[in-house]
Write a protein that holds these residues in place. Structure first.
Motif, mmCIF file in Angstrom:
data_model
loop_
_atom_site.group_PDB
_atom_site.id
_atom_site.type_symbol
_atom_site.label_atom_id
_atom_site.label_comp_id
_atom_site.label_asym_id
_atom_site.label_seq_id
_atom_site.Cartn_x
_atom_site.Cartn_y
_atom_site.Cartn_z
ATOM 1 N N ILE A 148 26.733 2.189 -23.282
ATOM 2 C CA ILE A 148 26.459 0.842 -24.295
ATOM 3 C C ILE A 148 26.892 1.285 -25.723
ATOM 4 O O ILE A 148 26.717 2.203 -26.212
ATOM 5 N N ASP A 197 27.502 -8.640 -25.191
ATOM 6 C CA ASP A 197 26.177 -8.364 -25.914
ATOM 7 C C ASP A 197 25.588 -7.677 -24.731
ATOM 8 O O ASP A 197 25.388 -8.371 -23.540
ATOM 9 N N ALA A 198 25.006 -6.515 -24.860
ATOM 10 C CA ALA A 198 24.185 -5.992 -23.832
ATOM 11 C C ALA A 198 22.977 -6.646 -23.257
ATOM 12 O O ALA A 198 22.766 -6.391 -22.135
ATOM 13 N N MET A 199 22.401 -7.270 -24.128
ATOM 14 C CA MET A 199 21.377 -8.082 -23.771
ATOM 15 C C MET A 199 21.662 -9.239 -22.854
ATOM 16 O O MET A 199 20.591 -9.782 -22.262
ATOM 17 N N ARG A 200 22.794 -9.545 -22.752
ATOM 18 C CA ARG A 200 23.448 -10.722 -21.859
ATOM 19 C C ARG A 200 23.953 -10.315 -20.526
ATOM 20 O O ARG A 200 24.309 -11.042 -19.685
ATOM 21 N N ALA A 259 23.813 5.660 -24.647
ATOM 22 C CA ALA A 259 23.790 4.825 -25.744
ATOM 23 C C ALA A 259 23.408 5.274 -27.137
ATOM 24 O O ALA A 259 22.664 6.229 -27.149
ATOM 25 N N LEU A 264 21.948 3.479 -29.954
ATOM 26 C CA LEU A 264 21.501 2.074 -30.173
ATOM 27 C C LEU A 264 20.985 1.710 -31.300
ATOM 28 O O LEU A 264 20.191 2.585 -32.179
ATOM 29 N N VAL A 292 17.953 -3.468 -32.117
ATOM 30 C CA VAL A 292 17.773 -3.922 -31.002
ATOM 31 C C VAL A 292 17.725 -2.545 -30.023
ATOM 32 O O VAL A 292 17.828 -2.880 -28.759
ATOM 33 N N VAL A 312 17.253 -3.710 -25.660
ATOM 34 C CA VAL A 312 18.264 -3.293 -24.936
ATOM 35 C C VAL A 312 17.922 -2.239 -23.845
ATOM 36 O O VAL A 312 18.338 -2.428 -22.748
ATOM 37 N N HIS A 314 15.597 -3.967 -21.334
ATOM 38 C CA HIS A 314 16.631 -4.733 -20.506
ATOM 39 C C HIS A 314 17.451 -4.008 -19.431
ATOM 40 O O HIS A 314 17.308 -4.599 -18.185
ATOM 41 N N MET A 315 17.910 -3.034 -19.865
ATOM 42 C CA MET A 315 18.774 -2.173 -18.962
ATOM 43 C C MET A 315 17.746 -1.460 -17.773
ATOM 44 O O MET A 315 18.463 -1.518 -16.749
#
Length: 233
Positions: free
Chosen positions: A3, A55-58, A72, A74, A78, A82, A85-86
């Motif tokens: 990411i 966007d990583a969140m999407r 990542a 980061l 976020v 993030v 979420h992953m």
């Protein structure tokens, strides 16, 4: 999966070691340049590289085989969303190594009883065994930021937290407990349970003292509390 690959210096190193690398980049300019960089500097491995411009969140799915590792760098605002979420979206990720601000690294790796132990600590531990993997001074960056950074290692739990409650139900207890972290759990969980007496009943059924505070509980204890409410305690 990487990411935030930026200019691709780490991406190139990852391609030397990994079978495939999928990079997620939100920046238009960087995302546009990275495939050409890979092709020019490592043409023999370019076919094993994929770029997701998002966007990583999407991100909900990735091209190619499911990822088994995540790396990542980061940003502060976020980093935790993030990461969680992953881990939730891609259960095939077994190992993670992220660079975050030192403060965030401390929170993610904190154990119960630590003053910085909180929501990120518990939720990360739901998925993985978490530990600090190194410290990074600000002088290695240019321009130098005003904060230090840290590496955090997350290794997916060999066995999930054993509970009949769902992740959403357990996380609701965690959020409620730390929303008023100075209060006892009997008071902090009153809204979640419907009343203070109902919260006390759930806590007692879970084997947790109503006078305890969230910062003292393990993720397994939060799971037991969620279970006790579901059982009608």
């Amino acid at each position: 999966m990487e990411i935030g690959p930026g200019l691709g210096s780490l991406t190139l190193a990852l391609l030397e070691a990994a079978d495939r690398v999928t990079a997620v980049e939100i920046d238009d300019v960087l995302a546009g340049a990275l495939p050409a960089t890979i092709e020019a500097r490592m043409p023999a491995r370019a076919g094993r590289f994929s770029l997701v411009h998002s966007d990583a969140m999407r991100v909900r799915e990735l091209p190619g085989p499911a990822p088994t590792a995540l790396v990542a760098n980061l940003p502060y605002n976020v980093a935790v969303p993030v990461l969680l979420h992953m881990l939730e979206r891609f259960p095939t990720i077994e190992r993670t190594l992220v660079m975050v601000q030192a403060e965030v690294a401390d929170r993610l790796a904190a154990a119960p009883g630590n003053k910085v132990y909180g929501v990120p600590s518990v939720k990360a531990n739901w998925y993985a065994d978490v530990k600090r993997a190194g410290a990074i001074g600000r002088t290695v960056f240019w321009p130098a930021p005003n904060v230090d950074s840290g590496l955090v290692s997350l290794v997916r739990r060999a066995e999930p937290v054993k509970t009949t409650a769902s992740r959403t139900e357990v996380f609701a207890v965690v959020d409620a407990a730390f929303a008023q972290r100075r209060k006892t759990l009997r008071a902090a969980l009153a809204g979640w349970a419907g009343s203070a007496p109902a919260a006390e009943a759930a806590l007692v059924a879970a084997g947790v003292s109503p006078q305890a505070r969230g910062e003292a509980l393990t993720v397994e204890e939060f799971a037991r509390i969620a279970e006790s409410k579901g059982a009608g305690a």
